[in-house]
Design a protein around this motif. Structure first.
Motif, PDB file in Angstrom:
ATOM      1  N   SER A   9     182.221  56.322  25.083  1.00  0.00           N
ATOM      2  CA  SER A   9     182.552  56.837  23.620  1.00  0.00           C
ATOM      3  C   SER A   9     181.821  58.009  23.332  1.00  0.00           C
ATOM      4  CB  SER A   9     182.112  55.799  22.553  1.00  0.00           C
ATOM      5  OG  SER A   9     180.609  55.816  22.330  1.00  0.00           O
ATOM      6  N   GLY A  10     182.087  58.728  22.448  1.00  0.00           N
ATOM      7  CA  GLY A  10     181.679  60.203  21.899  1.00  0.00           C
ATOM      8  C   GLY A  10     180.005  59.725  21.468  1.00  0.00           C
ATOM      9  N   GLU A  11     179.942  58.770  20.761  1.00  0.00           N
ATOM     10  CA  GLU A  11     178.698  58.598  19.960  1.00  0.00           C
ATOM     11  C   GLU A  11     177.647  58.248  20.981  1.00  0.00           C
ATOM     12  OE1 GLU A  11     181.796  57.234  16.788  1.00  0.00           O
ATOM     13  OE2 GLU A  11     181.502  57.198  19.187  1.00  0.00           O
TER      14      GLU A  11
ATOM     15  N   ILE B 193     184.095  59.287  17.608  1.00  0.00           N
ATOM     16  CA  ILE B 193     184.087  60.588  17.641  1.00  0.00           C
ATOM     17  C   ILE B 193     184.820  61.221  18.794  1.00  0.00           C
ATOM     18  CG2 ILE B 193     182.234  62.681  18.193  1.00  0.00           C
ATOM     19  CD1 ILE B 193     180.385  61.084  17.082  1.00  0.00           C
ATOM     20  N   SER B 194     186.038  62.245  18.454  1.00  0.00           N
ATOM     21  CA  SER B 194     186.796  62.558  19.672  1.00  0.00           C
ATOM     22  C   SER B 194     186.027  63.643  20.695  1.00  0.00           C
ATOM     23  CB  SER B 194     187.899  63.466  18.825  1.00  0.00           C
ATOM     24  OG  SER B 194     187.407  64.568  18.399  1.00  0.00           O
TER      25      SER B 194
ATOM     26  N   GLU C  92     185.065  66.776  19.081  1.00  0.00           N
ATOM     27  CA  GLU C  92     183.923  66.668  18.140  1.00  0.00           C
ATOM     28  C   GLU C  92     182.570  66.660  18.999  1.00  0.00           C
ATOM     29  OE1 GLU C  92     184.160  64.071  14.437  1.00  0.00           O
ATOM     30  OE2 GLU C  92     185.987  63.594  15.386  1.00  0.00           O
ATOM     31  N   VAL C  93     182.699  66.127  20.231  1.00  0.00           N
ATOM     32  CA  VAL C  93     181.763  65.921  21.052  1.00  0.00           C
ATOM     33  C   VAL C  93     181.487  67.417  21.722  1.00  0.00           C
ATOM     34  CG1 VAL C  93     181.074  65.256  23.428  1.00  0.00           C
ATOM     35  CG2 VAL C  93     181.979  63.646  21.875  1.00  0.00           C
TER      36      VAL C  93
ATOM     37  N   ARG D 148     179.899  69.589  18.800  1.00  0.00           N
ATOM     38  CA  ARG D 148     178.380  69.095  18.735  1.00  0.00           C
ATOM     39  C   ARG D 148     177.483  69.418  19.575  1.00  0.00           C
ATOM     40  NH1 ARG D 148     178.146  63.278  15.259  1.00  0.00           N
ATOM     41  NH2 ARG D 148     180.044  63.639  14.048  1.00  0.00           N
TER      42      ARG D 148
ATOM     43  N   ARG E 134     190.825  65.294  13.354  1.00  0.00           N
ATOM     44  CA  ARG E 134     191.212  63.778  13.214  1.00  0.00           C
ATOM     45  C   ARG E 134     192.665  63.617  12.745  1.00  0.00           C
ATOM     46  NH1 ARG E 134     189.018  60.356  16.123  1.00  0.00           N
ATOM     47  NH2 ARG E 134     186.982  60.008  15.242  1.00  0.00           N
TER      48      ARG E 134
END
Length: 210
Positions: free
Chosen positions: A35-37, A60-61, A64-65, A68, A151
């Motif tokens: 996962s992105g998190e 988190i897509s 988004e990764v 960030r 999203r």
């Protein structure tokens, strides 16, 4: 030695990448996440040169990764490896700071070349993706999908694939109520009233395959 971190919610995909990279002495897989998190948390303490990241992740897509990591002080460069080779997403991902983009159907040698090029500070875009981006740039009217949030764009693509709201919620690790809200907003922005109209629009602008 190029330190590579893998991000994909499918364990078989990560295993395939890891086995491929382990066959070459200039690569070292320093970690992986589903996962992105998880990836963002671990990359804060795990030095990596290149992050291979799927686009569609629970929570988190991949976009988004990418965003960030680019805005952080991480030295890691991101290569997005996705089944989505056309539509507005590749351009959105590269604009967010990705250093590479290629499809999951790319041959192994191309993936290795992409990692090596990106690790040396270059940008790598597969020929198939570059061709689609060039074709879409000829459309001076622009795509209505550009106005969607990350999203909303993800939800739109999953709706076009025929997935039910509950399945989309599970895939993105969100509540069904949140998915319904995204659907309402994206329908309003695109001026469509049902999935059939959304699908026709997606086909027209290269967001879905015939």
């Amino acid at each position: 030695m190029i330190r590579v971190y893998l991000v994909d919610d499918h364990e078989l995909v990560r295993t395939g990448f890891r086995m491929l990279l382990q066959q070459h002495t200039d690569f070292s897989v320093v970690g992986e996440a589903g996962s992105g998190e998880q990836a963002l948390a671990e990359l804060r303490k795990t030095p990596a040169d290149v992050v291979l990241c799927d686009l569609h992740l629970p929570g988190i897509s991949g976009l988004e990764v990418t965003d960030r990591l680019t805005r952080s002080d991480s030295p890691a460069r991101v290569i997005v490896v996705s089944a989505q080779e056309d539509g507005p997403l590749p351009r959105r991902v590269l604009a967010a700071g990705a250093n590479g983009y290629l499809g999951k159907a790319a041959p192994a040698e191309e993936l290795l070349r992409a990692i090596r090029d990106v690790a040396r500070g270059k940008r790598y875009i597969s020929a198939a993706v570059a061709q689609q981006m060039a074709i879409s740039s000829l459309d001076t009217t622009g795509s209505p999908f550009e106005q969607l949030s990350v999203r909303e764009l993800e939800v739109a693509m999953l709706l076009v694939q025929g997935l039910r709201m509950t399945v989309i919620a599970d895939n993105l690790n969100l509540s069904s109520k949140t998915i319904a809200t995204h659907k309402y907003h994206l329908f309003a922005k695109l001026g469509v009233n049902d999935i059939a109209s959304l699908t026709r629009l997606a086909l027209q602008h290269g967001l879905a395959a015939n």
